[in-house]
Design a protein around this motif. Structure first.
Motif, PDB file in Angstrom:
ATOM      1  N   GLN A  52       0.825  -1.206   0.000  1.00 15.47           N
ATOM      2  CA  GLN A  52       0.000   0.000   0.000  1.00 15.47           C
ATOM      3  C   GLN A  52       0.865   1.264   0.000  1.00 15.47           C
ATOM      4  N   PRO A  68      -5.027   4.279  -3.766  1.00 11.37           N
ATOM      5  CA  PRO A  68      -5.147   4.136  -2.309  1.00 11.37           C
ATOM      6  C   PRO A  68      -6.587   4.301  -1.841  1.00 11.37           C
ATOM      7  N   ALA A  69      -6.928   3.616  -0.783  1.00 10.58           N
ATOM      8  CA  ALA A  69      -8.286   3.662  -0.227  1.00 10.58           C
ATOM      9  C   ALA A  69      -8.677   5.099   0.107  1.00 10.58           C
ATOM     10  N   GLY A  70      -9.891   5.482  -0.289  1.00 15.41           N
ATOM     11  CA  GLY A  70     -10.411   6.814  -0.009  1.00 15.41           C
ATOM     12  C   GLY A  70     -10.012   7.877  -0.999  1.00 15.41           C
ATOM     13  N   SER A  71      -9.163   7.559  -1.970  1.00 20.49           N
ATOM     14  CA  SER A  71      -8.655   8.572  -2.898  1.00 20.49           C
ATOM     15  C   SER A  71      -9.461   8.684  -4.189  1.00 20.49           C
ATOM     16  N   LYS A  72     -10.260   7.670  -4.510  1.00 20.27           N
ATOM     17  CA  LYS A  72     -10.936   7.673  -5.810  1.00 20.27           C
ATOM     18  C   LYS A  72     -11.859   8.877  -6.012  1.00 20.27           C
TER      19      LYS A  72
END
Length: 361
Positions: free
Chosen positions: A14, A129-133
């Motif tokens: 990650q 990364p999680a939350g970035s989309k």
């Protein structure tokens, strides 16, 4: 500030993905930085109105025949800028201003391609990364909006009473470019360093730096109006404006608010004032950093911001005194983005460290 990835622990994979996405965003931000400089040169040379068609796809290629050059030149000869500024300069003169505007638009397309292709590549490989989309999709939408606003700005220069674009639309276009650049840099910084590390002692430094950053933004937008009405071509003395601190005619126009955007004396004075306030607040931030921050990344970032402000202030004076030559004017606009970059880096470095979890009673 706009965005920070969640501070949850990350695996090695990650962290690697986050760094890769961050480097891609830094690269796109670099392209936007160059775009701002090209836009400054385009404005200073009066090249922005040379292409009178909105052709996002077919306009990617330049004219490929003399007949096409002649057609575009004939179109250009129908607008006031040709009749009042460039009449009789011939097709060779037209080609000179055309190529700079074509490069400007081509660079905008290149930015869009670099961003969209990079986003698709990371997305399809599951490396976002999680939350970035949502944030990354929002930046894509802002990029498309910027292209539309660019044409909206250029179209204002075709009106019967104009030889340049509307200064209001110019400032909107500039402001959105700075917003996109800031969001790219801040998002990338957040991916590189998800958690703040500054101690509680850094709070006064951070407050002073925030004030300096906001006055910097004000100075940059005020500079857009200076450019839009060519206010830098008069009052070419410093520190006084033709011998006065506040020039005659500051409130010349009516209604009064129009002086802030359309009065040469007021617009230039406001730009000077905001730039000077930025410099003073930057000095305050540097002084506070030297007193309160230990040697390290945060302290160096604040000192870097102070150095960038000093460079830009000196460059602004030179640009004014030499009556805005194209090279100096373009450099002044490019270095403004450098100052903004250092402000973002310093603000990010001064984010407070997370509070330790409370101990159970």
């Amino acid at each position: 500030m706009p965005f920070d990835p969640p501070p949850s622990p990350l695996s090695a994979t990650q962290r690697r993905d986050a760094r890769a996405v961050a480097f891609w965003l830094f690269g796109v931000a670099g392209l936007v930085w160059i775009m701002v400089a090209i836009g400054g040169a385009t404005r200073l040379t009066g090249s922005g109105l040379s292409i009178m068609e909105w052709a996002p796809l077919s306009g990617t290629l330049p004219p490929m025949s003399e007949a096409e050059w002649q057609r575009l030149y004939d179109l250009y000869r129908t607008i006031p800028q040709y009749a009042l500024v460039n009449q009789g300069f011939g097709i060779d003169g037209f080609k000179q201003i055309f190529w700079l505007e074509w490069i400007h638009r081509f660079w905008g397309r290149l930015i869009g391609l670099a961003y969209a292709a990079g986003l698709a590549w990371f997305w399809l490989r599951g490396r976002i990364p999680a939350g970035s989309k949502p944030r990354l999709l929002g930046l894509l939408a802002l990029g498309g909006l910027q292209g539309a606003i660019g044409w909206y700005m250029v179209a204002s220069g075709f009106e019967a009473d104009r030889t340049a674009v509307s200064p209001y639309r110019l400032v909107i276009h500039l402001g959105l470019a700075l917003l996109i650049f800031s969001a790219l840099v801040w998002t990338a910084l957040g991916l590189m360093r998800p958690q703040g590390t500054a101690p509680a002692e850094a709070r006064p430094v951070r407050r002073m730096l925030k004030v300096a950053a906001w006055t910097l933004v004000g100075a940059m937008l005020a500079g857009g109006f200076v450019a839009g009405i060519r206010a830098g071509l008069t009052f070419n003395t410093f520190p006084l404006m033709d011998g006065q601190l506040v020039p005659d005619g500051y409130w010349l126009l009516s209604p009064a608010w129009t002086n802030l955007t359309a009065n040469v004396a007021a617009v230039q004075f406001n730009h000077r004032l905001l730039a000077t306030l930025t410099a003073l607040f930057a000095i305050g931030a540097v002084w506070a950093a030297l007193r309160r921050l230990p040697e390290g990344r945060a302290r160096r970032a604040v000192l870097g911001f102070g150095a960038a402000v000093a460079l830009q202030y000196a460059l602004g004076i030179a640009t004014l005194v030499y009556v805005v030559p194209v090279a100096l004017g373009t450099l002044h606009q490019a270095v403004a983005v450098l100052v903004l970059t250092t402000a973002l880096v310093a603000l990010h470095a001064l984010r407070p460290a997370p509070k330790p979890p409370a101990r159970p009673a």
